[in-house]
Write a protein that holds these residues in place. Structure first.
Motif, PDB file in Angstrom:
ATOM      1  N   GLU A 112       0.815  -1.222   0.000  1.00  0.00           N
ATOM      2  CA  GLU A 112       0.000   0.000   0.000  1.00  0.00           C
ATOM      3  C   GLU A 112       0.844   1.265   0.000  1.00  0.00           C
ATOM      4  O   GLU A 112       0.417   2.299  -0.495  1.00  0.00           O
ATOM      5  CB  GLU A 112      -0.942   0.015   1.209  1.00  0.00           C
ATOM      6  N   VAL A 113       2.043   1.201   0.563  1.00  0.00           N
ATOM      7  CA  VAL A 113       2.904   2.386   0.628  1.00  0.00           C
ATOM      8  C   VAL A 113       4.089   2.306  -0.343  1.00  0.00           C
ATOM      9  O   VAL A 113       5.040   3.065  -0.237  1.00  0.00           O
ATOM     10  CB  VAL A 113       3.408   2.641   2.072  1.00  0.00           C
ATOM     11  N   GLY A 114       4.031   1.373  -1.293  1.00  0.00           N
ATOM     12  CA  GLY A 114       5.081   1.272  -2.302  1.00  0.00           C
ATOM     13  C   GLY A 114       6.318   0.522  -1.870  1.00  0.00           C
ATOM     14  O   GLY A 114       7.404   0.773  -2.385  1.00  0.00           O
ATOM     15  N   MET A 115       6.160  -0.409  -0.937  1.00  0.00           N
ATOM     16  CA  MET A 115       7.295  -1.218  -0.482  1.00  0.00           C
ATOM     17  C   MET A 115       7.133  -2.665  -0.920  1.00  0.00           C
ATOM     18  O   MET A 115       6.022  -3.136  -1.131  1.00  0.00           O
ATOM     19  CB  MET A 115       7.401  -1.191   1.050  1.00  0.00           C
ATOM     20  N   MET A 133      11.891   0.144  -1.288  1.00  0.00           N
ATOM     21  CA  MET A 133      10.894   1.160  -1.042  1.00  0.00           C
ATOM     22  C   MET A 133      10.992   2.222  -2.123  1.00  0.00           C
ATOM     23  O   MET A 133      12.062   2.826  -2.313  1.00  0.00           O
ATOM     24  CB  MET A 133      11.091   1.808   0.333  1.00  0.00           C
ATOM     25  N   LYS A 134       9.898   2.399  -2.835  1.00  0.00           N
ATOM     26  CA  LYS A 134       9.869   3.429  -3.870  1.00  0.00           C
ATOM     27  C   LYS A 134       9.793   4.782  -3.176  1.00  0.00           C
ATOM     28  O   LYS A 134       8.899   5.043  -2.384  1.00  0.00           O
ATOM     29  CB  LYS A 134       8.666   3.240  -4.780  1.00  0.00           C
ATOM     30  N   LEU A 135      10.766   5.616  -3.473  1.00  0.00           N
ATOM     31  CA  LEU A 135      10.814   6.941  -2.852  1.00  0.00           C
ATOM     32  C   LEU A 135       9.983   7.917  -3.664  1.00  0.00           C
ATOM     33  O   LEU A 135       9.938   7.842  -4.894  1.00  0.00           O
ATOM     34  CB  LEU A 135      12.262   7.429  -2.750  1.00  0.00           C
ATOM     35  N   PRO A 136       9.327   8.849  -2.973  1.00  0.00           N
ATOM     36  CA  PRO A 136       8.537   9.851  -3.712  1.00  0.00           C
ATOM     37  C   PRO A 136       9.443  10.731  -4.580  1.00  0.00           C
ATOM     38  O   PRO A 136      10.586  10.998  -4.217  1.00  0.00           O
ATOM     39  CB  PRO A 136       7.862  10.668  -2.619  1.00  0.00           C
TER      40      PRO A 136
END
Length: 137
Positions: A112-115, A133-136
């Motif tokens: 859900e948070v891109g991890m 983890m995909k960073l913004p």
């Protein structure tokens, strides 16, 4: 500015088994700091594992050595560059004798948070959590 390094010291039941496990992950042994009591495993330029036989490890502390096969003392999260790298490392660990711990709820929360993360236990029960983890932007 000087570079910092981390050396994580693990007490191990069988030095050769543990050394072989980490070599199977593609990590290298630094022979300069390896003997019958210890092995230095180079994870990357700034991270090394010191695998220490339990009698040798005991010389560094007055407290009892935890049984990491029965309890969790720490979880070692390792940030990787892609979900594929997470899966490759975890699959190599399983092939080398690790046990994977699967927590479906945790994986759903991470997604859900891109991890993307997975968890495995090495032969001595040390808990590894490779993740991406995909960073913004």
């Amino acid at each position: 500015m000087s570079s910092k390094m981390i050396f994580i010291n693990f007490p191990v039941a069988d030095l050769n088994v543990s050394k072989g496990f980490y070599e199977a992950l593609g990590w290298k042994v630094n022979e300069q700091f390896t003997d019958e009591n210890a092995a230095c495993i180079v994870v990357d330029d700034n991270i090394c594992l010191m695998l220490l036989t339990k009698p040798f490890f005991a010389t560094f502390t007055q407290r009892p050595i935890a049984d990491t096969r029965a309890t969790t003392a720490a979880a070692y999260a390792l940030s990787l560059s892609s979900p594929e790298e997470v899966d490759t490392l975890t699959e190599a660990a399983i092939a080398a004798g690790a046990t994977e711990e699967v927590n479906v709820e945790k994986r759903e929360q991470e997604a859900e948070v891109g991890m993307h993360g997975r968890t495995f236990l090495d032969p001595d029960g040390n808990q590894w959590e490779p993740f991406y983890m995909k960073l913004p932007n």
